[in-house]
Design an enzyme around this catalytic site. Sequence first.
Site, short mmCIF file in Angstrom:
data_model
loop_
_atom_site.label_atom_id
_atom_site.label_comp_id
_atom_site.label_asym_id
_atom_site.label_seq_id
_atom_site.Cartn_x
_atom_site.Cartn_y
_atom_site.Cartn_z
N ILE A 13 67.65 18.37 64.87
CA ILE A 13 67.78 17.01 65.41
C ILE A 13 69.22 16.79 65.88
CG2 ILE A 13 67.55 14.55 64.89
CD1 ILE A 13 65.39 15.27 62.84
N ASP A 32 78.83 21.53 61.07
CA ASP A 32 77.64 22.30 60.72
C ASP A 32 78.07 23.65 60.14
OD1 ASP A 32 74.47 22.03 62.15
OD2 ASP A 32 75.04 23.70 60.84
N ALA A 115 70.11 10.16 57.38
CA ALA A 115 68.79 10.74 57.68
C ALA A 115 68.02 10.91 56.39
CB ALA A 115 68.97 12.10 58.35
N TYR A 147 63.25 17.26 46.93
CA TYR A 147 63.79 16.79 48.22
C TYR A 147 63.61 15.28 48.32
CZ TYR A 147 64.03 16.34 53.36
OH TYR A 147 64.34 15.97 54.64
N LYS A 151 66.71 12.50 48.44
CA LYS A 151 66.87 11.60 49.59
C LYS A 151 66.78 10.14 49.14
CE LYS A 151 67.34 14.26 53.30
NZ LYS A 151 68.49 14.17 54.21
#
Length: 319
Positions: A13, A32, A115, A147, A151
């Site tokens: 993305i 990154d 995100a 996960y 998040k």
Amino acid sequence: MKRVLVTGGAGSIGSYVCEVLIRRGHEVVALDNGPSLKVEHLFDTGRFKFVQDSVLIPEVVERLVDQCDTVIHLAAIADPKRYVNEPLNVLNVNLKGSLYLLDFCARQKKRFVFASTSEVLGKNPNVPWNEEADRLLGPPSINRWCYSTGKALIEHYCYAYGQQEDMPFVIMRFFNVYGPRCDDLGQGRVIPIFLEKLLRGQPLIVHGDGAQTRCFTFIEDATEAVVELALNNAALGLCFNIGSDRETSILELAKAMKKAGGFKNPVEFKPHLEVFGKSYEDIPRRIPDVSRIKQVIGWEATTSLEDGLKKTIDFYRQP
Ligand code: UDP
């Protein structure tokens, strides 16, 4: 013009987000730890910088947050196989990296655009899910949920930093984003995995009976949502679903991909237990309620699954 730090900026993305930000006249720093392959076409724009480093190094994070107005935090490990096989890495990257960024953003009052994921709602059976829907997960002994939990914890931190330290934030929950250059073939999510099999002439392996559903969201649609949410003050302090609201079963997806690319591969079925072992649980239905994002920024997904799949297949077919 804004100066935007995009973590995971050379990823699936992220590379699209960098591209749209540049196109709209902003300055972008992409952080990154992976290769720059997906963003090399932006190098000569004069407003793009690539930093190959990790969100797990606080000095790097602090320096880069210092240089920007807004952080779009996309860096994460988001691959169900990896939740099962390397939960420690998933937790470390998704939690520790986010905590460094949050800390520096809160101190410097930079906008933190996070995100998150539809996965935070787990297997809540009451679809479609709005942003205030309940979370329903299995136990922590099932790795699949690490996960989701990581998040969701960072979502809590966003609200907490917003409330107690006036940190401006936006939370974005993605629903199965796919498209060209989204993943390496055969890696990550169901679409690149199916596509690799299709291109190699191998059978598609549908897990379970294939009746489980997802709402597949085309990358270009999702990117418009990310950039608008990141820059629009009306989004501040809120969480948004970013997704198509078209529900597709995995078996339907397999058929749609075969049709879109003119493939004739057979479809085979395999129980989840055989594929993932015991530390996995599937999500039967995952559908967003997208009324909030429509109302606040006027966004909705416009690319049909058929068109999105065609574009994706064409991209991966290129030599
Ligand atoms: N799936 C499948 N065959 C594959 C890969 C995935 O049937 O080769 C299924 C998977 O079990 C799940 C759905 O496709 O029910 C979506 O999986 P994905 O890995 O894309 O991520 P998720 O949406 O579960 O986070």
